[in-house]
Design a protein around this motif. Structure first.
Motif, PDB file in Angstrom:
ATOM      1  N   GLU A 195      95.085 -52.336  49.641  1.00 21.14           N
ATOM      2  CA  GLU A 195      97.059 -52.375  48.897  1.00 21.14           C
ATOM      3  C   GLU A 195      96.758 -51.480  47.815  1.00 21.14           C
ATOM      4  O   GLU A 195      97.471 -51.027  47.174  1.00 21.14           O
ATOM      5  N   TRP A 223      99.001 -47.931  47.308  1.00 20.89           N
ATOM      6  CA  TRP A 223     100.025 -48.686  45.943  1.00 20.89           C
ATOM      7  C   TRP A 223     100.212 -46.168  45.484  1.00 20.89           C
ATOM      8  O   TRP A 223     100.900 -46.060  44.181  1.00 20.89           O
ATOM      9  N   LEU A 233     103.543 -44.607  47.127  1.00 18.93           N
ATOM     10  CA  LEU A 233     103.844 -45.856  47.487  1.00 18.93           C
ATOM     11  C   LEU A 233     105.252 -45.850  46.298  1.00 18.93           C
ATOM     12  O   LEU A 233     106.046 -45.977  46.262  1.00 18.93           O
ATOM     13  N   PHE A 276     107.177 -42.596  51.780  1.00 18.47           N
ATOM     14  CA  PHE A 276     106.922 -44.065  52.007  1.00 18.47           C
ATOM     15  C   PHE A 276     106.922 -44.701  53.199  1.00 18.47           C
ATOM     16  O   PHE A 276     106.692 -45.347  53.360  1.00 18.47           O
ATOM     17  N   ARG A 277     108.089 -44.284  54.064  1.00 16.36           N
ATOM     18  CA  ARG A 277     108.179 -45.655  55.199  1.00 16.36           C
ATOM     19  C   ARG A 277     106.890 -45.625  55.904  1.00 16.36           C
ATOM     20  O   ARG A 277     106.635 -46.802  56.356  1.00 16.36           O
ATOM     21  N   THR A 297     104.109 -44.947  55.340  1.00 13.98           N
ATOM     22  CA  THR A 297     102.948 -45.818  54.188  1.00 13.98           C
ATOM     23  C   THR A 297     103.248 -47.452  54.920  1.00 13.98           C
ATOM     24  O   THR A 297     102.763 -47.816  55.083  1.00 13.98           O
ATOM     25  N   LEU A 298     104.590 -47.722  53.839  1.00 15.79           N
ATOM     26  CA  LEU A 298     105.120 -48.798  54.168  1.00 15.79           C
ATOM     27  C   LEU A 298     105.140 -49.571  55.479  1.00 15.79           C
ATOM     28  O   LEU A 298     104.257 -50.663  56.156  1.00 15.79           O
ATOM     29  N   ARG A 301     102.281 -52.888  56.507  1.00 15.11           N
ATOM     30  CA  ARG A 301     103.045 -54.154  57.072  1.00 15.11           C
ATOM     31  C   ARG A 301     102.071 -53.514  58.462  1.00 15.11           C
ATOM     32  O   ARG A 301     101.825 -54.871  58.644  1.00 15.11           O
ATOM     33  N   SER A 303      98.106 -55.326  57.180  1.00 14.34           N
ATOM     34  CA  SER A 303      98.385 -56.197  56.065  1.00 14.34           C
ATOM     35  C   SER A 303      97.714 -57.689  57.259  1.00 14.34           C
ATOM     36  O   SER A 303      96.885 -58.573  56.782  1.00 14.34           O
TER      37      SER A 303
END
Length: 468
Positions: free
Chosen positions: A31, A35, A38, A67-68, A70-71, A75, A78
Motif C-alpha cells: 500500500e 501511494w 497514486l 492511476f487507473r 495501479t488502483l 484492488r 488487496s
C-alpha cells in the motif's frame, strides 16, 4: 564484483529479511509503495517526465494510466493471500504454502516508463520478492524518479530500500543481460528482441507476445457505440499500448455506416496518395520505423507531408486495405493513431481475414468484437472467435486498450503485460499477475487408498469396442 552483481546481492539480502514479514506487514508495504505513484502530484511529475524524455504519448493519458492501472492492481492484490497457507483441501490431503521466488528482474519498455515498472514492483513485493528494474534507456529518468518516491515510502514503513532497485545509467544490453542471468525470475515486457533475450537468459522467464490487435464490427453492432469505443481506445496515449486497435474489419452490410461513424468520432480517411506518403515514412523496407511511434496525428501529418487538410485536425487517421502480410505493411502493428480498415463480405469472412493477418503478425494476443449488446448473437459470435482464432482474449463491446489489461468493467486482472500463449511464443496466456511471482510449496498427506477399476475408467471405449 560488477555493479549489477552488487545490486543483485543487495536485493538478495533485503529479500531474505522481507521473507520473514507477515501478510499484514507485506500488505502495508504494498500500500505504501502504491501511494508513491497514486499521489496526484507525484503522478503528474512522472507523467510529464515520461513524455518529455521518451517523446512518446500524452501527459494526461499517462496520468490516467498510472492511476487507473495501479488502483486496479491494488484492488486485485488487496484480497490476495501470498504469505503462509493459501489453499487447503483436507479431502485430498493437500495444503499449499506461498513462497517467494527471490530477486525479480523486471524488463520494462519506453512506452510505459512509469506504469509498467510500478505494476511489476507491486506484484513482486506482494509475493515477498525483491525487484530490480531494467528500464529502457529513454525511460531511465522516469524510472529513477519513481524509485526515489518508492524509497521514501519504504523508509516510512521501515522496509529495506534494496527491495526495489534499478540498473544504473547508462542502461545497456550487457547490463540488462547480466541482470537477467543473475536474477531468480525475469518478467519482461517490451520489444520482441527483449523477450527473446529473456527466454534465452538461462533464468526462468515470463515474456509477452507482439501486438497488432484487430477488431471486428459485425452487422449487428451499434455503429456509433463501436466507433466511440474504438476511438477512445485508439487515441489513448497516442496508441502506445500493444492492445491498441491496429485495424478494424467491418462487415459489408454496415461498412459505409461504420466508416461514417468513425469519421464522426474524429477519424480521417486518407486517399491512396496520402496512404503512400504515410507508408514511405512509417515503414522502411516493409518494417515499422520509430519515426511516427506514439505521435499526435498533427505531427504524423507534418512528417509524412500529408495533403489532406483535415489530417492535422484528426483524432486518428485511417487507411483502407484489401490485403495482408509483408506486401501490405499497414496490416501490421503501427503503435500510432493510424487505423487500418478492411471490408469483409460477412462475419465468417471477417474471421478468416483476422486469421490471415494474425498469421502475419499478432497471433496470441487479443481480438475485439463489436456486435449485438447481449443475447444469443453476442454469445455465439464471441464463442466462434474464442474457438477458432489463435487469441488469448476476445474483448466484446469494449474499448480494447482499456479492457485488455483489466478494467473496472470486466473481470480480467489489471496488468500491463499480456501473455499470448504458445501462439505468440509465450509460456502463458494470462494477464501477468501476482501468481506469476510466486513459488508454491505443497504439503502432501496420506489419504485412504482409492484404486479405480480399468473397466470403469474405459467403459465408453469398451462399450464401442468389446474386447475378446
Amino acid at each position: 564484483m560488477t555493479p549489477v552483481e552488487s545490486i543483485v546481492e543487495r536485493g538478495q539480502i533485503a529479500q531474505q529479511k522481507y521473507e520473514q514479514y507477515t501478510q499484514a506487514q507485506v500488505n502495508l508495504v504494498v500500500e505504501a509503495v502504491a501511494w508513491a505513484i497514486l499521489e496526484p502530484k507525484r503522478n503528474q511529475e512522472l507523467a510529464e517526465l515520461a513524455v518529455q524524455d521518451t517523446g512518446l504519448g500524452d501527459v494526461a493519458d499517462k496520468f490516467k494510466k498510472n492511476f487507473r492501472k495501479t488502483l486496479g492492481l491494488i484492488r486485485d492484490l488487496s484480497t490476495a493471500k501470498t504469505v503462509g497457507v493459501i489453499f487447503e483441501n483436507l479431502k485430498t490431503g493437500l495444503t499449499e504454502y506461498a513462497r517467494p521466488v527471490g530477486v525479480v528482474a523486471a524488463i520494462t519498455p519506453s512506452t510505459n516508463p512509469g506504469a509498467t515498472p510500478i505494476n511489476k514492483i507491486l506484484n513482486a513485493l506482494k509475493c515477498r520478492n525483491a525487484v530490480v528494474v531494467a528500464p529502457s534507456p529513454k525511460g531511465h529518468s522516469t524510472c529513477a524518479r519513481l524509485l526515489e518516491f518508492i524509497h521514501q515510502q519504504l523508509d516510512l514503513v521501515n522496509a529495506p530500500r534494496d527491495l526495489v532497485q534499478m540498473l544504473p545509467f547508462p542502461i545497456t544490453k550487457d547490463s540488462t543481460n547480466e541482470l537477467m542471468r543473475l536474477a531468480d525470475l525475469v518478467v519482461a515486457t517490451g520489444s520482441q528482441a527483449n523477450i527473446r533475450a529473456a527466454y534465452s537468459s538461462g533464468t526462468p522467464a515470463f515474456g509477452v507476445g507482439a501486438g497488432n490487435v484487430l477488431a471486428i464490427i459485425d452487422e449487428h453492432a451499434d455503429l456509433n457505440g463501436a466507433a466511440a469505443k474504438i476511438t477512445q481506445s485508439k487515441i489513448f496515449d497516442n496508441a502506445t499500448s500493444c492492445s491498441s486497435e491496429n485495424g478494424v474489419v467491418i462487415c459489408a452490410d454496415v461498412y459505409s455506416g461504420a466508416i461514417q461513424a468513425l469519421e464522426n468520432a474524429g477519424g480521417v480517411m486518407l486517399d491512396e496518395a496520402d496512404k503512400k506518403r504515410l507508408e514511405g515514412v512509417m515503414f522502411q523496407g516493409g518494417k515499422l520505423t520509430s519515426t511516427l511511434t506514439a505521435q499526435y496525428p498533427s505531427v504524423i501529418a507534418e512528417r509524412a507531408q500529408l495533403q489532406n487538410p483535415k489530417a492535422k485536425e484528426a483524432k486518428f487517421l485511417m487507411v483502407e486495405e484489401d490485403s495482408f502480410g509483408s506486401c501490405a505493411p499497414f496490416s501490421g502493428e503501427k503503435l500510432s493513431p493510424v487505423l487500418t480498415v478492411w471490408k469483409a463480405a460477412d462475419f465468417k469472412a471477417a474471421q478468416d481475414l483476422v486469421t490471415h493477418v494474425y498469421d502475419y503478425q499478432g497471433n496470441g494476443h487479443s481480438v475485439g468484437l463489436h456486435t449485438a449488446l447481449s443475447g444469443d448473437v453476442m454469445e455465439k459470435r464471441a464463442a466462434t472467435l474464442a474457438e477458432n482464432l489463435k487469441v488469448a482474449r476476445v474483448i466484446v463491446n469494449q474499448a480494447h486498450t482499456i479492457a485488455t489489461g483489466g478494467s473496472f468493467e470486466n473481470g480480467l486482472p489489471f496488468s500491463l503485460s499480456m501473455g499470448c500463449g504458445t501462439w505468440g511464443k509465450n509460456n502463458f496466456s494470462d494477464n501477468m499477475n501476482y501468481r506469476h511471482y510466486l513459488n508454491i510449496t505443497r504439503v502432501v498427506r496420506p489419504i485412504p487408498e482409492r484404486v479405480p477399476k480399468v473397466e470403469d475408467l474405459l467403459k465408453d471405449y469398451f462399450a464401442r469396442f468389446p474386447q475378446a
